[in-house]
Enzyme design. Structure first.
Site, PDB file in Angstrom:
ATOM      1  N   GLU A  33     137.096 -12.320  71.867  1.00 56.39           N
ATOM      2  CA  GLU A  33     137.299 -13.610  72.904  1.00 56.39           C
ATOM      3  C   GLU A  33     136.958 -14.908  72.466  1.00 56.39           C
ATOM      4  O   GLU A  33     136.648 -15.583  73.071  1.00 56.39           O
ATOM      5  CB  GLU A  33     136.379 -13.088  74.218  1.00 56.39           C
ATOM      6  CG  GLU A  33     137.019 -11.847  75.041  1.00 56.39           C
ATOM      7  CD  GLU A  33     136.081 -11.261  75.784  1.00 56.39           C
ATOM      8  OE1 GLU A  33     136.290 -11.412  77.155  1.00 56.39           O
ATOM      9  OE2 GLU A  33     135.228 -10.675  75.325  1.00 56.39           O
ATOM     10  N   SER A  59     137.652  -8.114  78.406  1.00 49.87           N
ATOM     11  CA  SER A  59     139.078  -8.681  78.256  1.00 49.87           C
ATOM     12  C   SER A  59     140.076  -7.456  78.340  1.00 49.87           C
ATOM     13  O   SER A  59     141.365  -7.692  78.066  1.00 49.87           O
ATOM     14  CB  SER A  59     139.169  -9.562  77.061  1.00 49.87           C
ATOM     15  OG  SER A  59     138.638 -10.698  77.249  1.00 49.87           O
ATOM     16  N   TYR A  67     145.444 -13.313  79.661  1.00 50.89           N
ATOM     17  CA  TYR A  67     145.577 -14.504  78.628  1.00 50.89           C
ATOM     18  C   TYR A  67     146.943 -14.945  78.048  1.00 50.89           C
ATOM     19  O   TYR A  67     147.008 -16.135  77.775  1.00 50.89           O
ATOM     20  CB  TYR A  67     144.660 -14.038  77.581  1.00 50.89           C
ATOM     21  CG  TYR A  67     143.536 -13.959  77.898  1.00 50.89           C
ATOM     22  CD1 TYR A  67     142.546 -14.735  78.767  1.00 50.89           C
ATOM     23  CD2 TYR A  67     142.637 -12.623  77.481  1.00 50.89           C
ATOM     24  CE1 TYR A  67     141.123 -14.607  78.983  1.00 50.89           C
ATOM     25  CE2 TYR A  67     141.536 -12.007  78.258  1.00 50.89           C
ATOM     26  CZ  TYR A  67     140.615 -13.174  78.727  1.00 50.89           C
ATOM     27  OH  TYR A  67     139.437 -12.855  79.195  1.00 50.89           O
ATOM     28  N   ARG A  72     129.626 -12.834  87.117  1.00 51.53           N
ATOM     29  CA  ARG A  72     130.997 -13.206  87.941  1.00 51.53           C
ATOM     30  C   ARG A  72     131.224 -11.322  88.257  1.00 51.53           C
ATOM     31  O   ARG A  72     131.189 -10.750  87.287  1.00 51.53           O
ATOM     32  CB  ARG A  72     132.267 -13.422  87.323  1.00 51.53           C
ATOM     33  CG  ARG A  72     133.291 -13.737  88.156  1.00 51.53           C
ATOM     34  CD  ARG A  72     134.635 -14.173  87.597  1.00 51.53           C
ATOM     35  NE  ARG A  72     135.083 -12.701  86.939  1.00 51.53           N
ATOM     36  CZ  ARG A  72     135.492 -12.661  85.872  1.00 51.53           C
ATOM     37  NH1 ARG A  72     135.649 -13.637  85.000  1.00 51.53           N
ATOM     38  NH2 ARG A  72     135.858 -11.610  85.147  1.00 51.53           N
ATOM     39  N   ASP A 114     133.211  -8.190  89.687  1.00 49.21           N
ATOM     40  CA  ASP A 114     134.589  -7.953  90.075  1.00 49.21           C
ATOM     41  C   ASP A 114     134.606  -6.559  90.834  1.00 49.21           C
ATOM     42  O   ASP A 114     133.857  -5.734  90.710  1.00 49.21           O
ATOM     43  CB  ASP A 114     135.514  -7.632  88.572  1.00 49.21           C
ATOM     44  CG  ASP A 114     135.370  -9.025  87.845  1.00 49.21           C
ATOM     45  OD1 ASP A 114     135.055 -10.095  88.239  1.00 49.21           O
ATOM     46  OD2 ASP A 114     135.979  -8.923  86.773  1.00 49.21           O
ATOM     47  N   GLU A 151     132.590  -4.251  87.941  1.00 49.54           N
ATOM     48  CA  GLU A 151     132.009  -4.812  86.757  1.00 49.54           C
ATOM     49  C   GLU A 151     131.365  -6.111  87.061  1.00 49.54           C
ATOM     50  O   GLU A 151     131.656  -6.813  87.876  1.00 49.54           O
ATOM     51  CB  GLU A 151     132.759  -4.944  85.441  1.00 49.54           C
ATOM     52  CG  GLU A 151     133.878  -5.817  85.578  1.00 49.54           C
ATOM     53  CD  GLU A 151     134.400  -6.289  84.292  1.00 49.54           C
ATOM     54  OE1 GLU A 151     133.728  -6.233  83.189  1.00 49.54           O
ATOM     55  OE2 GLU A 151     135.190  -6.727  84.037  1.00 49.54           O
ATOM     56  N   ASN A 173     130.190  -9.431  84.718  1.00 45.21           N
ATOM     57  CA  ASN A 173     130.352 -10.559  83.666  1.00 45.21           C
ATOM     58  C   ASN A 173     129.209 -11.550  83.469  1.00 45.21           C
ATOM     59  O   ASN A 173     129.096 -12.359  84.445  1.00 45.21           O
ATOM     60  CB  ASN A 173     131.944 -11.166  83.445  1.00 45.21           C
ATOM     61  CG  ASN A 173     132.772 -10.140  83.484  1.00 45.21           C
ATOM     62  OD1 ASN A 173     133.208  -9.496  82.457  1.00 45.21           O
ATOM     63  ND2 ASN A 173     133.409  -9.822  84.600  1.00 45.21           N
ATOM     64  N   GLY A 215     134.295 -16.483  81.947  1.00 44.38           N
ATOM     65  CA  GLY A 215     135.352 -17.694  81.201  1.00 44.38           C
ATOM     66  C   GLY A 215     134.755 -18.614  82.036  1.00 44.38           C
ATOM     67  O   GLY A 215     134.325 -19.039  83.326  1.00 44.38           O
TER      68      GLY A 215
HETATM   69  N1  LIG Z   1     139.001   2.468  88.353  1.00 48.72           N
HETATM   70  C1  LIG Z   1     140.020   1.354  88.397  1.00 48.72           C
HETATM   71  N2  LIG Z   1     141.006   1.545  89.210  1.00 48.72           N
HETATM   72  C2  LIG Z   1     141.964   0.618  89.328  1.00 48.72           C
HETATM   73  N3  LIG Z   1     142.109  -0.398  88.568  1.00 48.72           N
HETATM   74  C3  LIG Z   1     141.174  -0.402  87.423  1.00 48.72           C
HETATM   75  C4  LIG Z   1     140.029   0.304  87.474  1.00 48.72           C
HETATM   76  N4  LIG Z   1     139.169   0.177  86.312  1.00 48.72           N
HETATM   77  C5  LIG Z   1     139.835  -1.191  86.042  1.00 48.72           C
HETATM   78  N5  LIG Z   1     141.165  -1.397  86.546  1.00 48.72           N
HETATM   79  C6  LIG Z   1     141.827  -2.448  86.280  1.00 48.72           C
HETATM   80  O1  LIG Z   1     141.960  -2.746  84.730  1.00 48.72           O
HETATM   81  C7  LIG Z   1     141.150  -4.175  84.611  1.00 48.72           C
HETATM   82  C8  LIG Z   1     140.372  -4.182  83.511  1.00 48.72           C
HETATM   83  O2  LIG Z   1     139.156  -3.553  83.710  1.00 48.72           O
HETATM   84  P1  LIG Z   1     137.559  -3.858  83.619  1.00 48.72           P
HETATM   85  O3  LIG Z   1     136.811  -2.524  83.982  1.00 48.72           O
HETATM   86  O4  LIG Z   1     137.564  -4.875  84.436  1.00 48.72           O
HETATM   87  O5  LIG Z   1     137.118  -4.305  82.209  1.00 48.72           O
HETATM   88  P2  LIG Z   1     137.159  -5.679  81.547  1.00 48.72           P
HETATM   89  O6  LIG Z   1     135.552  -5.478  81.226  1.00 48.72           O
HETATM   90  O7  LIG Z   1     137.740  -5.395  80.230  1.00 48.72           O
HETATM   91  O8  LIG Z   1     137.681  -6.567  82.247  1.00 48.72           O
HETATM   92  C9  LIG Z   1     140.712  -4.477  85.986  1.00 48.72           C
HETATM   93  O9  LIG Z   1     140.520  -5.810  86.333  1.00 48.72           O
HETATM   94  C10 LIG Z   1     141.856  -3.651  87.111  1.00 48.72           C
HETATM   95  O10 LIG Z   1     143.020  -4.269  87.153  1.00 48.72           O
HETATM   96 MG   LIG Z   2     137.280  -7.291  84.267  1.00 53.54          MG
END
Ligand SMILES: Nc1ncnc2c1ncn2[C@@H]1O[C@H](COP(=O)(O)OP(=O)(O)O)[C@@H](O)[C@H]1O
Ligand SMILES: [Mg+2]
Length: 326
Positions: free
Chosen positions: A16, A153, A222, A261, A263, A277, A279, A283
């Site tokens: 990143e 990311s 991105y 942040r 999510d 998660e 962060n 960003g």
């Molecule tokens: N259990 C889940 N069910 C549905 N979508 C998911 C799930 N886990 C992740 N995603 C999708 O994958 C994306 C990236 O996962 P995330 O855990 O946020 O990882 P990162 O830390 O890389 O952002 C999420 O923004 C969402 O769109």
């Molecule tokens: Mg994420």
């Protein structure tokens, strides 16, 4: 008033790097120069510092009062940079060593949230150092998500809809970390909520992310510029309050400070909201969601920077009162 000597660290060795550079450009433009004397520290993709590195010895960085580590991912957001700043006895913006490290690790972060009673989607943690799972089948009904435990990311993350895709997803994720997280896929909507530290920490108005692809992957984040953001998120007052409560709950569960942040995923069939998660260095470009949500909630971009820097200095002042030996 004497100006605050602020060090801004950006770039770094993670995937990143470029996003960090963009975040730093926005921050540099917005910082009030009447208030801050800004020193830039750029770290190349190879880990080289320009003009010079911060030194780990207390008192060896006299041109700094406070540091803003504005780096995402590995070697910036994961507690390593925070460790250097602790050694140097420099106040810094954002989460400390432990909160940074546990927030970067999706497995540990989920365990802490679970222990705090926060809703987390069913998950399994597999560690290649402890068992061989090369040909293992999915522990959950499809679709499932497979993620490297430590990354960001969406790098190394895939959605699998059958056993073949699952094996490919596992092999992909293990390219990035020996520890992976397998999760039941949630079909529904995705939200983000900004939290600002203080006593108490507060949550901004959440936004909704509408990915243009199968999920919010690296390209969608991105490269494509096609994902849509809705701010404020279209939610009932109760749902908004629930997301804000869970956002602060997650922030506190991992011991975060300054900014975070959080999510979320909301399942359409049940209406259930899950913490996905957190962060700790989100960003920070002028169009990034962390500052956007605060702007919508009444804290403008440069006022937000002031607040974060004040929080860093306040924390350092409280720490000063602690003893480290008898
Ligand atoms: N259990 C889940 N069910 C549905 N979508 C998911 C799930 N886990 C992740 N995603 C999708 O994958 C994306 C990236 O996962 P995330 O855990 O946020 O990882 P990162 O830390 O890389 O952002 C999420 O923004 C969402 O769109
Ligand atoms: Mg994420």
């Amino acid at each position: 008033m004497k100006k605050i000597k602020l060090g801004l660290i950006y770039g770094g060795r993670s995937g990143e790097h470029e996003i960090s550079v963009r975040s730093a450009q926005s921050v540099l433009k917005a910082l009030d120069r009447e208030r801050y004397d800004v020193r830039e520290f750029f770290i190349s993709k190879e880990g080289k510092w320009a003009p010079h590195p911060i030194l780990p010895e207390p008192g060896s960085n006299p041109d700094l009062d406070v540091v803003f580590p504005l780096m995402h991912g590995t070697f910036g957001e994961d507690g390593t940079m925070q460790g250097l700043l602790e050694l140097a006895a420099l106040p810094y913006v954002g989460a400390g060593v432990l909160a940074s490290a546990v927030s970067m690790d999706k497995a540990v972060m989920k365990r802490l949230c679970e222990a705090a009673g926060l809703p987390i989607v069913e998950y399994a943690v597999w560690d290649r150092q402890h068992r061989d799972f090369t040909n293992a089948s999915s522990p959950f009904a499809f679709p499932v998500f497979v993620k490297p435990a430590n990354l960001g990311s969406s790098v190394g993350i895939s959605k699998a809809k059958n056993e073949d895709e699952f094996r490919a997803a596992v092999s992909m994720a293990t390219r990035f970390d020996h520890k992976i997280v397998v999760e039941r896929g949630v079909t529904g909507r995705e939200f983000e909520c900004s939290v600002l530290g203080g006593r108490p920490a507060t949550a901004a108005t959440p936004c909704e992310i509408l990915p243009s692809r199968e999920f919010y992957d690296y390209e969608d984040k991105y490269l494509l510029d096609k994902a849509k953001i809705e701010l404020p998120a279209r939610l009932t007052l109760e749902q908004t309050a629930e997301i804000q409560r869970l956002a602060v709950g997650c922030f506190e569960a991992v011991g975060c400070e300054g900014m975070g942040r959080v999510d979320f995923l909301m399942e359409t069939s049940t209406g259930r909201i899950y913490v996905n998660e957190i962060n700790t260095i989100p960003g920070f470009t002028s169009i990034s969601m962390y500052p956007k949500m605060w702007e919508y909630s009444g804290i403008a971009y440069s006022a937000l920077l002031d607040r974060l820097i004040d929080l860093a200095l306040e924390r350092a002042a409280t720490r000063h009162e602690l003893s480290y030996s008898l």
